[in-house]
Scaffold this motif. Structure first.
Motif, PDB file in Angstrom:
ATOM      1  N   ALA A 140     -21.026   9.766  -9.524  1.00 43.35           N
ATOM      2  CA  ALA A 140     -19.919  10.814  -9.958  1.00 43.35           C
ATOM      3  C   ALA A 140     -19.490  11.154 -10.653  1.00 43.35           C
ATOM      4  O   ALA A 140     -18.921  12.579 -10.281  1.00 43.35           O
ATOM      5  N   LYS A 141     -18.991  10.300 -11.804  1.00 43.67           N
ATOM      6  CA  LYS A 141     -18.406  10.496 -12.333  1.00 43.67           C
ATOM      7  C   LYS A 141     -19.837  11.879 -13.890  1.00 43.67           C
ATOM      8  O   LYS A 141     -18.710  12.740 -14.834  1.00 43.67           O
ATOM      9  N   ASN A 142     -20.459  11.991 -13.095  1.00 46.82           N
ATOM     10  CA  ASN A 142     -21.693  12.297 -14.305  1.00 46.82           C
ATOM     11  C   ASN A 142     -22.155  14.035 -13.389  1.00 46.82           C
ATOM     12  O   ASN A 142     -23.209  14.382 -13.638  1.00 46.82           O
ATOM     13  N   LYS A 143     -21.447  13.984 -12.144  1.00 49.66           N
ATOM     14  CA  LYS A 143     -21.945  14.753 -11.073  1.00 49.66           C
ATOM     15  C   LYS A 143     -21.921  16.165 -11.803  1.00 49.66           C
ATOM     16  O   LYS A 143     -21.396  16.773 -12.898  1.00 49.66           O
ATOM     17  N   GLY A 144     -22.788  16.630 -11.527  1.00 46.21           N
ATOM     18  CA  GLY A 144     -23.461  18.022 -12.446  1.00 46.21           C
ATOM     19  C   GLY A 144     -24.415  18.424 -13.378  1.00 46.21           C
ATOM     20  O   GLY A 144     -25.007  19.383 -13.190  1.00 46.21           O
ATOM     21  N   LYS A 145     -24.573  17.454 -13.358  1.00 45.04           N
ATOM     22  CA  LYS A 145     -25.692  17.122 -14.417  1.00 45.04           C
ATOM     23  C   LYS A 145     -26.591  17.037 -13.671  1.00 45.04           C
ATOM     24  O   LYS A 145     -27.069  16.324 -12.580  1.00 45.04           O
ATOM     25  N   LYS A 146     -28.127  16.831 -14.353  1.00 49.86           N
ATOM     26  CA  LYS A 146     -29.737  16.731 -13.548  1.00 49.86           C
ATOM     27  C   LYS A 146     -29.469  15.343 -13.979  1.00 49.86           C
ATOM     28  O   LYS A 146     -30.066  14.973 -15.147  1.00 49.86           O
ATOM     29  N   MET A 147     -29.596  14.691 -12.694  1.00 51.60           N
ATOM     30  CA  MET A 147     -29.382  13.260 -12.691  1.00 51.60           C
ATOM     31  C   MET A 147     -30.270  12.647 -11.537  1.00 51.60           C
ATOM     32  O   MET A 147     -31.006  12.752 -10.889  1.00 51.60           O
ATOM     33  N   LEU A 148     -31.354  11.878 -12.550  1.00 50.02           N
ATOM     34  CA  LEU A 148     -32.306  10.566 -11.369  1.00 50.02           C
ATOM     35  C   LEU A 148     -31.920   9.559 -11.804  1.00 50.02           C
ATOM     36  O   LEU A 148     -30.905   8.900 -12.423  1.00 50.02           O
ATOM     37  N   LEU A 149     -31.081   8.652 -10.416  1.00 50.71           N
ATOM     38  CA  LEU A 149     -30.863   7.363 -10.228  1.00 50.71           C
ATOM     39  C   LEU A 149     -32.645   6.446 -10.659  1.00 50.71           C
ATOM     40  O   LEU A 149     -33.228   6.670  -9.948  1.00 50.71           O
ATOM     41  N   VAL A 150     -32.059   5.549 -11.279  1.00 48.85           N
ATOM     42  CA  VAL A 150     -33.608   4.097 -11.583  1.00 48.85           C
ATOM     43  C   VAL A 150     -33.174   2.682 -10.552  1.00 48.85           C
ATOM     44  O   VAL A 150     -32.500   2.408 -12.389  1.00 48.85           O
ATOM     45  N   GLY A 151     -33.299   2.622 -10.352  1.00 50.80           N
ATOM     46  CA  GLY A 151     -32.953   1.336  -9.489  1.00 50.80           C
ATOM     47  C   GLY A 151     -34.107   0.444  -9.447  1.00 50.80           C
ATOM     48  O   GLY A 151     -34.954   0.875  -8.880  1.00 50.80           O
ATOM     49  N   SER A 152     -34.138  -1.139  -9.825  1.00 51.39           N
ATOM     50  CA  SER A 152     -34.932  -2.125  -9.524  1.00 51.39           C
ATOM     51  C   SER A 152     -34.189  -3.094  -8.479  1.00 51.39           C
ATOM     52  O   SER A 152     -32.731  -3.236  -9.041  1.00 51.39           O
ATOM     53  N   ALA A 153     -35.284  -4.192  -8.017  1.00 47.97           N
ATOM     54  CA  ALA A 153     -34.987  -5.595  -7.429  1.00 47.97           C
ATOM     55  C   ALA A 153     -36.449  -5.994  -7.153  1.00 47.97           C
ATOM     56  O   ALA A 153     -37.362  -5.459  -7.093  1.00 47.97           O
ATOM     57  N   LEU A 154     -36.039  -6.770  -7.551  1.00 47.13           N
ATOM     58  CA  LEU A 154     -36.899  -8.051  -7.450  1.00 47.13           C
ATOM     59  C   LEU A 154     -37.188  -8.976  -6.604  1.00 47.13           C
ATOM     60  O   LEU A 154     -37.927  -9.309  -6.673  1.00 47.13           O
ATOM     61  N   MET A 155     -35.673  -9.026  -6.148  1.00 46.42           N
ATOM     62  CA  MET A 155     -36.043  -9.978  -4.774  1.00 46.42           C
ATOM     63  C   MET A 155     -36.192  -8.985  -3.488  1.00 46.42           C
ATOM     64  O   MET A 155     -35.146  -7.743  -3.643  1.00 46.42           O
ATOM     65  N   THR A 156     -36.474  -9.852  -2.195  1.00 39.78           N
ATOM     66  CA  THR A 156     -36.728  -8.883  -1.387  1.00 39.78           C
ATOM     67  C   THR A 156     -34.940  -8.719  -0.759  1.00 39.78           C
ATOM     68  O   THR A 156     -34.921  -7.392   0.115  1.00 39.78           O
ATOM     69  N   THR A 157     -34.329 -10.302  -1.721  1.00 38.65           N
ATOM     70  CA  THR A 157     -32.768 -10.182  -0.743  1.00 38.65           C
ATOM     71  C   THR A 157     -32.504  -9.048  -1.888  1.00 38.65           C
ATOM     72  O   THR A 157     -31.236  -8.099  -0.958  1.00 38.65           O
ATOM     73  N   SER A 158     -32.516  -8.345  -2.811  1.00 39.26           N
ATOM     74  CA  SER A 158     -31.355  -8.094  -3.522  1.00 39.26           C
ATOM     75  C   SER A 158     -32.130  -5.932  -3.097  1.00 39.26           C
ATOM     76  O   SER A 158     -31.606  -5.606  -3.440  1.00 39.26           O
ATOM     77  N   MET A 159     -32.886  -6.118  -2.776  1.00 42.08           N
ATOM     78  CA  MET A 159     -33.705  -5.031  -2.626  1.00 42.08           C
ATOM     79  C   MET A 159     -32.840  -4.456  -1.227  1.00 42.08           C
ATOM     80  O   MET A 159     -33.132  -3.132  -1.253  1.00 42.08           O
ATOM     81  N   LEU A 160     -32.653  -5.025  -0.477  1.00 40.97           N
ATOM     82  CA  LEU A 160     -31.583  -5.013   0.784  1.00 40.97           C
ATOM     83  C   LEU A 160     -30.484  -3.341   0.238  1.00 40.97           C
ATOM     84  O   LEU A 160     -30.368  -2.384   1.309  1.00 40.97           O
ATOM     85  N   GLY A 161     -29.926  -3.982  -0.811  1.00 44.21           N
ATOM     86  CA  GLY A 161     -28.876  -3.170  -1.765  1.00 44.21           C
ATOM     87  C   GLY A 161     -29.422  -1.828  -2.203  1.00 44.21           C
ATOM     88  O   GLY A 161     -28.472  -0.873  -1.717  1.00 44.21           O
ATOM     89  N   GLN A 162     -30.745  -1.452  -2.087  1.00 43.99           N
ATOM     90  CA  GLN A 162     -31.399  -0.416  -2.458  1.00 43.99           C
ATOM     91  C   GLN A 162     -30.393   0.642  -1.309  1.00 43.99           C
ATOM     92  O   GLN A 162     -30.611   2.362  -1.420  1.00 43.99           O
TER      93      GLN A 162
END
Ligand code: HCB
Length: 215
Positions: A140-162
């Motif tokens: 939200a803070k950087n809205k207007g910029k060209k942005m790529l969100l890059v998320g990592s998850a190494l566990m099947t549990t945390s992956m659900l948050g994606q």
């Protein structure tokens, strides 16, 4: 040749050689090999072997921690050099990188973040164990910029948050403000489709390629 030195460095990671790893890294640089190639051809493949050995239960957590330290010692030498190698192809966009809440695995996250920085992205590294609300706030803070969100998850549990973070971005009318790439060992193409993200990658080099394509 180069392959010999790559093998030596890869083995230093696998064998938890914390002192040897930076020495061989310097040797590789002195031989004229780029920091980019050292990471992609030696360090990252070394960590892959470590991960596989852990899965096969031939090594345990203390060994992994030492391999991670060896990797870190090499990255300390390489990071400033990568910054130089990147030249002046600025203006690709901003990469907001993070690891999902509940997940502290940071090796792959760091590698991908470093690679994106080396490929001209302006980096906003939120860190590990990041609640989705914080991710949305950063976008939200950087809205207007060209942005790529890059998320990592190494566990099947945390992956659900994606999947949840994509939903949250939709709810806040921010989904169109950002491209989304998710990765980490458990992430599959089917999961990317289910989340409604834009892409994934197997490793840091591929992540840089996919990231540039998405922008
Ligand atoms: Co950890 N751990 N671990 N661990 N750990 C995993 C992830 C398991 C799969 C091992 C297993 O049990 N088979 C497992 C998760 C099981 C599951 O899915 N449910 C697990 C577990 C359970 C745990 C703990 C709970 C402890 C325990 O075993 N009882 C605990 C969790 C702590 C927490 O997060 N809350 C834990 C702790 C640890 C450490 C601290 C010992 C250590 C982390 C050290 C650190 O990161 N500073 C660790 C490690 C190292 C691993 C394994 C062995 C390797 C992970 C790694 O660094 N791989 C991992 C096994 C595995 O993944 N096969 C194991 C190397 C990097 C280079 O690969 O996949 O992270 P990467 O990233 C790649 C790739 O995915 C891609 O590019 C990267 C670079 O090539 N990529 C992206 C990554 N992010 C991307 C984003 C994009 O947009 C695009 C591409």
């Amino acid at each position: 040749g180069n392959q010999e030195i790559f093998d030596k460095l890869k083995n230093a990671i696998v064998n938890q050689d914390i002192n040897g790893c930076p020495v061989i890294t310097q040797e590789a640089l002195d031989a004229g090999i780029t920091a980019f190639d050292i990471i992609n051809e030696a360090l990252a493949p070394g960590m892959k072997v470590v991960g596989d050995n852990f899965e096969a239960a031939t090594i345990y957590l203390p060994q992994i921690m030492m391999s991670a330290k060896a990797m870190k010692a090499a990255m300390e030498i390489l990071e400033p050099i990568l910054a130089e190698e990147k030249g002046d192809d600025e203006g690709v966009g901003m990469a907001v990188t993070f690891v999902q809440e509940g997940d502290i695995h940071d090796i792959g996250h760091r590698l991908v973040t470093t690679m994106l920085g080396a490929n001209g992205f302006e980096i906003l590294d939120l860190g590990t164990d990041i609640p989705n609300e914080d991710v949305v706030e950063a976008i939200a803070k950087n809205k207007g910029k060209k942005m790529l969100l890059v998320g990592s998850a190494l566990m099947t549990t945390s992956m659900l948050g994606q999947k949840d973070v994509v939903r949250l971005l939709e709810e806040e009318n921010l989904r169109d403000s950002v491209k989304i790439m998710f990765g980490g060992a458990p992430v599959t193409d089917a999961w990317i489709a289910e989340c409604g993200a834009d892409g994934t990658a197997e490793n840091a080099a591929e992540a840089a390629r996919v990231a540039l394509e998405l922008m």
